[in-house]
Structures are given as C-alpha cells and as structure tokens.
Motif scaffolding. Structure first.
Motif, PDB file in Angstrom:
ATOM      1  N   HIS A  70       0.815  -1.209   0.000  1.00 49.67           N
ATOM      2  CA  HIS A  70       0.000   0.000   0.000  1.00 49.67           C
ATOM      3  C   HIS A  70       0.853   1.266   0.000  1.00 49.67           C
ATOM      4  O   HIS A  70       0.314   2.374  -0.032  1.00 49.67           O
ATOM      5  N   ILE A  71       2.172   1.111   0.020  1.00 44.15           N
ATOM      6  CA  ILE A  71       3.072   2.255   0.126  1.00 44.15           C
ATOM      7  C   ILE A  71       3.840   2.506  -1.163  1.00 44.15           C
ATOM      8  O   ILE A  71       4.054   3.643  -1.561  1.00 44.15           O
ATOM      9  N   VAL A  72       4.273   1.431  -1.805  1.00 43.50           N
ATOM     10  CA  VAL A  72       5.197   1.551  -2.927  1.00 43.50           C
ATOM     11  C   VAL A  72       4.556   2.197  -4.151  1.00 43.50           C
ATOM     12  O   VAL A  72       3.338   2.167  -4.336  1.00 43.50           O
ATOM     13  N   ASP A  73       5.409   2.751  -4.986  1.00 45.86           N
ATOM     14  CA  ASP A  73       5.000   3.171  -6.322  1.00 45.86           C
ATOM     15  C   ASP A  73       5.033   1.910  -7.172  1.00 45.86           C
ATOM     16  O   ASP A  73       6.103   1.357  -7.452  1.00 45.86           O
ATOM     17  N   LYS A  74       3.886   1.432  -7.576  1.00 50.06           N
ATOM     18  CA  LYS A  74       3.775   0.120  -8.219  1.00 50.06           C
ATOM     19  C   LYS A  74       4.426   0.060  -9.604  1.00 50.06           C
ATOM     20  O   LYS A  74       4.682  -1.038 -10.114  1.00 50.06           O
ATOM     21  N   GLU A  75       4.690   1.214 -10.165  1.00 50.46           N
ATOM     22  CA  GLU A  75       5.323   1.256 -11.481  1.00 50.46           C
ATOM     23  C   GLU A  75       6.846   1.395 -11.391  1.00 50.46           C
ATOM     24  O   GLU A  75       7.572   0.816 -12.188  1.00 50.46           O
ATOM     25  N   LYS A  76       7.326   2.150 -10.393  1.00 47.95           N
ATOM     26  CA  LYS A  76       8.743   2.515 -10.360  1.00 47.95           C
ATOM     27  C   LYS A  76       9.556   1.793  -9.288  1.00 47.95           C
ATOM     28  O   LYS A  76      10.750   1.532  -9.476  1.00 47.95           O
ATOM     29  N   ASP A  77       8.938   1.506  -8.135  1.00 49.00           N
ATOM     30  CA  ASP A  77       9.690   0.896  -7.040  1.00 49.00           C
ATOM     31  C   ASP A  77       9.946  -0.586  -7.285  1.00 49.00           C
ATOM     32  O   ASP A  77       9.225  -1.238  -8.045  1.00 49.00           O
ATOM     33  N   GLU A  78      10.979  -1.095  -6.625  1.00 49.50           N
ATOM     34  CA  GLU A  78      11.325  -2.511  -6.698  1.00 49.50           C
ATOM     35  C   GLU A  78      11.118  -3.152  -5.331  1.00 49.50           C
ATOM     36  O   GLU A  78      11.522  -2.581  -4.310  1.00 49.50           O
ATOM     37  N   VAL A  79      10.503  -4.323  -5.312  1.00 52.54           N
ATOM     38  CA  VAL A  79      10.298  -5.066  -4.071  1.00 52.54           C
ATOM     39  C   VAL A  79      11.048  -6.382  -4.159  1.00 52.54           C
ATOM     40  O   VAL A  79      10.819  -7.180  -5.070  1.00 52.54           O
ATOM     41  N   ILE A  80      11.946  -6.588  -3.218  1.00 50.26           N
ATOM     42  CA  ILE A  80      12.684  -7.847  -3.120  1.00 50.26           C
ATOM     43  C   ILE A  80      12.180  -8.592  -1.904  1.00 50.26           C
ATOM     44  O   ILE A  80      12.238  -8.081  -0.781  1.00 50.26           O
ATOM     45  N   VAL A  81      11.660  -9.782  -2.114  1.00 51.74           N
ATOM     46  CA  VAL A  81      11.267 -10.646  -1.003  1.00 51.74           C
ATOM     47  C   VAL A  81      12.490 -11.474  -0.633  1.00 51.74           C
ATOM     48  O   VAL A  81      13.010 -12.248  -1.449  1.00 51.74           O
ATOM     49  N   LEU A  82      12.970 -11.284   0.583  1.00 48.96           N
ATOM     50  CA  LEU A  82      14.202 -11.943   1.023  1.00 48.96           C
ATOM     51  C   LEU A  82      13.894 -12.977   2.102  1.00 48.96           C
ATOM     52  O   LEU A  82      13.302 -12.659   3.133  1.00 48.96           O
ATOM     53  N   THR A  83      14.300 -14.213   1.841  1.00 49.23           N
ATOM     54  CA  THR A  83      14.132 -15.292   2.811  1.00 49.23           C
ATOM     55  C   THR A  83      15.484 -15.938   3.068  1.00 49.23           C
ATOM     56  O   THR A  83      16.203 -16.282   2.121  1.00 49.23           O
ATOM     57  N   VAL A  84      15.840 -16.066   4.332  1.00 49.15           N
ATOM     58  CA  VAL A  84      17.081 -16.739   4.701  1.00 49.15           C
ATOM     59  C   VAL A  84      16.792 -18.233   4.829  1.00 49.15           C
ATOM     60  O   VAL A  84      15.833 -18.634   5.496  1.00 49.15           O
ATOM     61  N   ALA A  85      17.588 -19.039   4.170  1.00 54.27           N
ATOM     62  CA  ALA A  85      17.370 -20.491   4.168  1.00 54.27           C
ATOM     63  C   ALA A  85      17.438 -21.055   5.578  1.00 54.27           C
ATOM     64  O   ALA A  85      18.412 -20.843   6.299  1.00 54.27           O
ATOM     65  N   GLU A 133       6.171 -18.862  -3.975  1.00 48.57           N
ATOM     66  CA  GLU A 133       4.917 -18.902  -4.730  1.00 48.57           C
ATOM     67  C   GLU A 133       3.897 -17.933  -4.139  1.00 48.57           C
ATOM     68  O   GLU A 133       3.236 -17.181  -4.870  1.00 48.57           O
ATOM     69  N   ARG A 134       3.770 -17.944  -2.815  1.00 49.23           N
ATOM     70  CA  ARG A 134       2.766 -17.099  -2.161  1.00 49.23           C
ATOM     71  C   ARG A 134       3.080 -15.619  -2.344  1.00 49.23           C
ATOM     72  O   ARG A 134       2.191 -14.823  -2.679  1.00 49.23           O
ATOM     73  N   THR A 135       4.323 -15.238  -2.137  1.00 47.79           N
ATOM     74  CA  THR A 135       4.678 -13.818  -2.230  1.00 47.79           C
ATOM     75  C   THR A 135       4.636 -13.323  -3.674  1.00 47.79           C
ATOM     76  O   THR A 135       4.199 -12.192  -3.929  1.00 47.79           O
ATOM     77  N   SER A 136       5.072 -14.140  -4.616  1.00 47.35           N
ATOM     78  CA  SER A 136       5.054 -13.736  -6.024  1.00 47.35           C
ATOM     79  C   SER A 136       3.621 -13.538  -6.510  1.00 47.35           C
ATOM     80  O   SER A 136       3.311 -12.561  -7.208  1.00 47.35           O
ATOM     81  N   THR A 137       2.747 -14.462  -6.119  1.00 43.22           N
ATOM     82  CA  THR A 137       1.337 -14.343  -6.496  1.00 43.22           C
ATOM     83  C   THR A 137       0.713 -13.097  -5.893  1.00 43.22           C
ATOM     84  O   THR A 137      -0.015 -12.350  -6.566  1.00 43.22           O
ATOM     85  N   PHE A 138       1.017 -12.844  -4.622  1.00 46.54           N
ATOM     86  CA  PHE A 138       0.466 -11.674  -3.939  1.00 46.54           C
ATOM     87  C   PHE A 138       0.902 -10.382  -4.617  1.00 46.54           C
ATOM     88  O   PHE A 138       0.086  -9.483  -4.867  1.00 46.54           O
ATOM     89  N   LEU A 139       2.192 -10.269  -4.936  1.00 43.38           N
ATOM     90  CA  LEU A 139       2.700  -9.035  -5.528  1.00 43.38           C
ATOM     91  C   LEU A 139       2.189  -8.842  -6.949  1.00 43.38           C
ATOM     92  O   LEU A 139       1.928  -7.710  -7.381  1.00 43.38           O
ATOM     93  N   ASP A 140       2.029  -9.930  -7.676  1.00 44.98           N
ATOM     94  CA  ASP A 140       1.430  -9.843  -9.013  1.00 44.98           C
ATOM     95  C   ASP A 140       0.007  -9.303  -8.917  1.00 44.98           C
ATOM     96  O   ASP A 140      -0.391  -8.401  -9.666  1.00 44.98           O
ATOM     97  N   GLU A 141      -0.769  -9.869  -8.000  1.00 49.18           N
ATOM     98  CA  GLU A 141      -2.163  -9.456  -7.843  1.00 49.18           C
ATOM     99  C   GLU A 141      -2.277  -8.030  -7.313  1.00 49.18           C
ATOM    100  O   GLU A 141      -3.261  -7.337  -7.582  1.00 49.18           O
ATOM    101  N   ALA A 142      -1.252  -7.581  -6.568  1.00 49.13           N
ATOM    102  CA  ALA A 142      -1.241  -6.214  -6.047  1.00 49.13           C
ATOM    103  C   ALA A 142      -0.861  -5.201  -7.120  1.00 49.13           C
ATOM    104  O   ALA A 142      -0.956  -3.989  -6.892  1.00 49.13           O
ATOM    105  N   GLY A 143      -0.431  -5.700  -8.278  1.00 52.58           N
ATOM    106  CA  GLY A 143      -0.096  -4.812  -9.385  1.00 52.58           C
ATOM    107  C   GLY A 143       1.293  -4.213  -9.324  1.00 52.58           C
ATOM    108  O   GLY A 143       1.590  -3.236 -10.015  1.00 52.58           O
ATOM    109  N   ILE A 144       2.184  -4.810  -8.510  1.00 52.49           N
ATOM    110  CA  ILE A 144       3.555  -4.308  -8.403  1.00 52.49           C
ATOM    111  C   ILE A 144       4.378  -4.905  -9.536  1.00 52.49           C
ATOM    112  O   ILE A 144       4.555  -6.122  -9.631  1.00 52.49           O
ATOM    113  N   LYS A 145       4.888  -4.043 -10.407  1.00 56.10           N
ATOM    114  CA  LYS A 145       5.522  -4.486 -11.649  1.00 56.10           C
ATOM    115  C   LYS A 145       6.898  -5.112 -11.444  1.00 56.10           C
ATOM    116  O   LYS A 145       7.263  -6.078 -12.099  1.00 56.10           O
TER     117      LYS A 145
END
Length: 232
Positions: A123-138, A149-161
C-alpha cells in the motif's frame, strides 16, 4: 534557539509547502503531565489512527558515540507499537535514483507477521517505479518454495511491476540476523533503501507482555544502514 516551537513550525511549514503537494497537516501538542514524551507520541499516533509513525533514528542531540545505540524515542516506541514504525536512517529521494524508484527489501520467514509486512508495503510503494525484493534466509523450518509462490502471487495481484524473490544462504556459523544485515549493508553501498520486517520474532510467544521487540528486528534496526519499517 532553533528548537523553539515557533521556529520549528516555520521550518516545517516551509519545507512541506515546497516539497509536498498532497494533503498534510502540521499539529503541535503541549507536553502532558504524567506522560513521557515517548508515551505521548504513542498515544497521539493511536488517537490519529495513524497508518505509519515516522521517527528519526537519532533525536535532536544528534548521533551517539556508539551509532548502534537506539535513541530513547525509537527504543520505547519500537517496544510499544500502535502501528507500523518507520525509522529513518538516511534521507532518500526518488528523483535522485537512476530508476526514479526505491528498492524495498521485505524479510519473510513464513510467519503471518512477516506476510503482514509484505501487505503493508504493497500500500506504500510506487507500483510502477519501485522494486520489491522478497528476502528469505534459508532455514530447515521454512518451506522456501511455498514462500516464493505465495509472495510472487500476492505481488502480481497487487499490481507491483518490479519484484522478485531471493533466497539467502547462510555461511557456516552465521546467525540469521547477521545474514540479513550483511545483505542489507552489502559493500557499504545504498543498494537497499528500505528494509521491512515484522517487529516480533518467533520467541514472542514466550513473552506474556506486549512490550517486546524481537531479537532479529532489534539487530536489524541497530545495524542496518537502510531505513527500517517495523510492522506490528
């Protein structure tokens, strides 16, 4: 002299008018007896139904001799969150970025709290210009494929490019928070603009009170060179 209320008000009004065209309001409150400054800030944030509370990492006394020591305001408010807390370590400006966007790193460990952090920044990012990296430590306890899978689907549906998933492998004997901090502060360059994570770790269930800041969250807050958003 420069901390007199009238001068502070003039400085902030001039800055807000010159920089921000969106709606804003500058309010001042007298210090209430019986409350510390930190307690009053928390109460005001709650009364205004704030979406995010923003604080500087250091107070007006400036940088401490030990930069890893929290300012008193940040320390108390981080332990008593009423909304997400954004702690500013350094000034960032989209206009000065090559891509004209910020880079957000969201730390996900599979818990509901960490997914809430991802939802918050959507709800904060600029969906066209900002970059979101989901980081998980093994870690053995984390199903990284499910997280990806869950985070990628969520961000796609949120419209974050612009988003992607990164799995971080720890070195021998490297602690979880150390791996995160090394990634955030890579080569001492501003690779990351904002790091986002839940404010309470898995050990929170062992604490009966609400005044608790997770070990990983506190370490990142102390040592990150990027701005830190803690999501309650």
């Amino acid at each position: 002299m420069k901390f007199k209320p009238d001068i502070i008000k003039q400085d902030y009004e001039s800055w807000m008018i010159g920089v921000h065209s969106s709606h804003w309001e500058l309010v001042f409150h007298h210090k209430e007896s019986g409350l510390t400054t930190q307690e009053q800030i928390v109460e005001l944030a709650d009364s205004y139904k704030s979406d995010i509370l923003v604080l500087g990492y250091h107070g007006r006394k400036g940088v401490k001799e030990d930069p890893t020591l929290l300012g008193s305001n940040v320390d108390l408010i981080a332990h008593n969150p009423v909304c997400p807390l954004l702690v500013i370590k350094r000034e960032e400006n989209r206009a000065e970025k090559e891509t004209k966007g910020f880079r957000f790193v969201v730390c996900i460990d599979g818990r509901a709290k960490s997914y809430k952090a991802l939802d918050t920044i959507a709800h904060i990012v600029d969906k066209e210009k900002d970059e979101v990296i989901v980081l998980t430590v093994a870690r053995v306890v984390i199903d990284t494929d499910a997280v990806k899978e869950r985070t990628s689907t969520f961000l796609d549906e949120a419209g974050i490019k612009n988003h992607h998933f990164e799995l971080l492998e720890r070195e021998m004997n490297e602690r979880y928070y150390e791996a995160l901090i090394d990634y955030i502060n890579i080569d001492d360059t501003p690779y990351v603009d904002f790091v986002v994570l839940a404010n309470r770790g898995v050990s929170h269930k062992h604490h009966t009170g609400d005044k608790y800041l997770g070990k990983v969250s506190k370490k990142v807050l102390l040592h990150s060179k990027a701005n830190v958003l803690l999501v309650a």
